[in-house]
Write a protein that holds these residues in place. Structure first.
Motif, mmCIF file in Angstrom:
data_model
loop_
_atom_site.group_PDB
_atom_site.id
_atom_site.type_symbol
_atom_site.label_atom_id
_atom_site.label_comp_id
_atom_site.label_asym_id
_atom_site.label_seq_id
_atom_site.Cartn_x
_atom_site.Cartn_y
_atom_site.Cartn_z
ATOM 1 N N VAL A 120 9.206 -22.005 3.594
ATOM 2 C CA VAL A 120 9.904 -20.738 3.814
ATOM 3 C C VAL A 120 11.400 -21.015 3.718
ATOM 4 C CG1 VAL A 120 10.344 -18.885 5.460
ATOM 5 C CG2 VAL A 120 8.050 -19.868 5.263
ATOM 6 N N GLY A 121 12.136 -20.157 3.046
ATOM 7 C CA GLY A 121 13.571 -20.353 2.878
ATOM 8 C C GLY A 121 14.305 -20.388 4.206
ATOM 9 N N PHE A 149 14.083 -11.777 -4.417
ATOM 10 C CA PHE A 149 14.587 -12.375 -5.656
ATOM 11 C C PHE A 149 15.553 -13.508 -5.296
ATOM 12 C CE2 PHE A 149 13.778 -7.845 -6.383
ATOM 13 C CZ PHE A 149 12.838 -7.902 -7.405
ATOM 14 N N SER A 150 15.003 -14.598 -4.825
ATOM 15 C CA SER A 150 15.838 -15.670 -4.287
ATOM 16 C C SER A 150 15.766 -16.970 -5.079
ATOM 17 C CB SER A 150 15.428 -15.964 -2.837
ATOM 18 O OG SER A 150 14.064 -16.357 -2.775
ATOM 19 N N PHE A 151 14.978 -17.016 -6.151
ATOM 20 C CA PHE A 151 14.808 -18.262 -6.899
ATOM 21 C C PHE A 151 15.908 -18.363 -7.963
ATOM 22 C CE2 PHE A 151 9.935 -18.725 -6.114
ATOM 23 C CZ PHE A 151 10.184 -18.764 -4.750
ATOM 24 N N GLY A 196 13.251 -14.965 -10.125
ATOM 25 C CA GLY A 196 11.992 -15.100 -9.417
ATOM 26 C C GLY A 196 12.183 -15.011 -7.917
ATOM 27 N N GLY A 197 11.062 -15.032 -7.211
ATOM 28 C CA GLY A 197 11.113 -14.942 -5.754
ATOM 29 C C GLY A 197 9.760 -14.535 -5.207
ATOM 30 N N TYR A 198 9.774 -13.644 -4.240
ATOM 31 C CA TYR A 198 8.548 -13.215 -3.570
ATOM 32 C C TYR A 198 8.388 -11.698 -3.591
ATOM 33 C CZ TYR A 198 7.744 -17.883 -1.559
ATOM 34 O OH TYR A 198 7.478 -19.218 -1.378
ATOM 35 N N GLY A 243 8.987 -13.697 -10.725
ATOM 36 C CA GLY A 243 8.919 -12.604 -9.770
ATOM 37 C C GLY A 243 9.675 -11.375 -10.233
ATOM 38 N N GLY A 244 10.776 -11.586 -10.961
ATOM 39 C CA GLY A 244 11.495 -10.451 -11.531
ATOM 40 C C GLY A 244 10.644 -9.695 -12.522
#
Length: 441
Positions: free
Chosen positions: A182-183, A247-249, A286-288, A321-322
């Motif tokens: 988890v970030g 969108f954290s990647f 990307g992200g979750y 994820g985007g």
């Protein structure tokens, strides 16, 4: 040093971040890097060091990029820590390859739960599997107590290799979910966890080791390549970048590359209800999105703005994820179907197992952009495939690699691109000209 392990899940990130935090609290300048493609572990290393964390991979980022970043860190910092990936010798190239190439002393972290004498065999094998590998020692993780620690130390052929043991501790455990940790930004007590881990590590020989006992990174100006100037292919253009928990990647090096290409970056948060900034191009990283599907489905104003943006022929690069957010429907792990933004026809469905993993390259005309893939979902769409990625050194083939969908200047794929691997190819993602049949800028 390189913090490595015999496998994933041994505690590399905890030890690397704790070591960085320990020395940073003592006033030393610390830089950390992550071996291999990874978006999540760097969040913890960045929190521990207070500095951006870049990836190092002898294929994806390249030896010259690794050397230049290590050269810069060696010139300005007291301690350079590289966290390994998977097991020490896993992958081609591996973390061991990186350690050997640059003389990084290996600290092996071994999860010692339910283990005694075998700890010594693992440590000996890691140290001697490849002769001449720089070596610092071995640290036991999740140790049950002093008696257990003594058994582990006695199992080593050379007691000098013992760097101590970290106890099992909820106070400094780092929570996980699918895709990895988890970030750090999603956990309210993230820094407290790192401080607790640093305090525990301070009681070990590793935490007490003097820095001058470690190998020195030595580079002369000739051995560190200067950055070649990048033509400003995106000069005068604004790239709007989605950035929040969904969108954290985002590799910091990719943002640096956009700036080097001349672009102005404007961040916005779909989850916060931000409007799409005035822009020439959009990047949806990307992200979750699967964890925030319900909230994203309510972003109708943003959805409509993206549709207008795409209809005007302006570029959108949607990455993993985007891309998932752009399909008609996203089906989450519990089977719930969420209406998404509908710029691409079809649906994305979360799976219980990995659907894609590994290094990939995307050939855009004569240009090759390096990166990777890592996802738990699959997509079903009638939209034609414009391009496909390929494994390193392979050629694009029908049905193999990740699909790249193109609709006017909207491009979407599960492929995560490393922009510095080919700045011209990266610029292509944010320009309106079609990728297929691209010619040199």
């Amino acid at each position: 040093m390189l913090v490595a392990a015999p496998a994933s899940g041994q505690g590399k990130t905890t030890v690397a971040a704790a070591l960085a935090r320990l020395h940073a609290r003592q006033g030393r300048r610390v830089r950390a890097f992550k071996c291999g493609p990874d978006f999540l572990d760097p969040h913890w290393l960045a929190l521990a060091t207070g500095a951006p964390v870049h990836s190092m991979d002898l294929w994806m980022t390249g030896e010259a990029d690794c050397r230049a970043r290590l050269h810069q860190a060696a010139a300005t910092c007291d301690l350079v820590i590289v966290e390994g990936v998977m097991g020490l010798f896993d992958g081609t190239p591996s973390a061991a390859d990186l350690a050997e190439r640059f003389g990084l002393a290996v600290v092996a972290v071994i999860d010692a739960r339910a283990m005694a004498g075998t700890f010594g065999a693992l440590a000996f094998g890691l140290q001697n599997f490849r002769p001449g590998l720089p070596w610092a020692g071995v640290l036991a993780n999740r140790v049950a107590g002093e008696r257990h620690a003594g058994m582990l130390k006695d199992a080593l052929r050379d007691p000098a290799q013992w760097l101590g043991g970290l106890p099992k501790g909820e106070a400094f455990s780092l929570p996980e979910r699918h895709l990895g940790l988890v970030g750090a930004g999603e956990i309210g007590d993230a820094m407290a966890r790192l401080d607790a881990a640093a305090a525990a590590l301070a009681e070990t020989p590793l935490g007490q080791r003097a820095l001058d006992a470690l190998p020195q990174l030595c580079f002369d100006d000739a051995s560190s390549p200067a950055d070649a100037p990048t033509p400003p292919w995106l000069a005068g253009r604004t790239v709007a970048v989605a950035r929040d928990a969904a969108f954290s990647f985002i590799y910091p090096a990719n943002l640096d590359q956009l700036a080097a290409l001349g672009a102005r970056v404007a961040f916005f948060s779909p989850l916060a209800g931000d409007a799409l900034p005035a822009c020439d191009a959009v990047w949806l990283p990307g992200g979750y999105p699967e964890l925030h599907a319900e909230a994203l489905s309510r972003c109708t104003v943003l959805r409509d703005a993206l549709a207008v943006h795409a209809a005007a022929g302006r570029a959108i690069w949607a990455e993993c994820g985007g891309m998932m957010s752009l399909f008609d429907t996203l089906v989450t792990a519990d089977g719930t179907a969420h209406r998404m933004w509908g710029l691409l026809p079809g649906r994305v469905t979360m799976q219980k197992r990995l659907s894609g993993l590994g290094p990939q390259q995307l050939d855009i005309g004569a240009l090759s952009l390096r990166g990777h893939t890592f996802h738990y979902s699959s997509c079903e769409t009638p939209h034609p495939v414009a391009l496909r990625t390929a494994k390193p050194g392979a050629v694009q083939a029908v049905g193999i690699g990740e699909a790249v969908y193109e609709q006017c200047a909207l491009r979407a794929s599960y492929f995560h691109a490393w922009f510095p691997s080919n700045p011209e190819a990266a610029a292509r993602l944010f320009l309106p000209e079609p990728l297929k049949g691209a010619h040199a800028l």
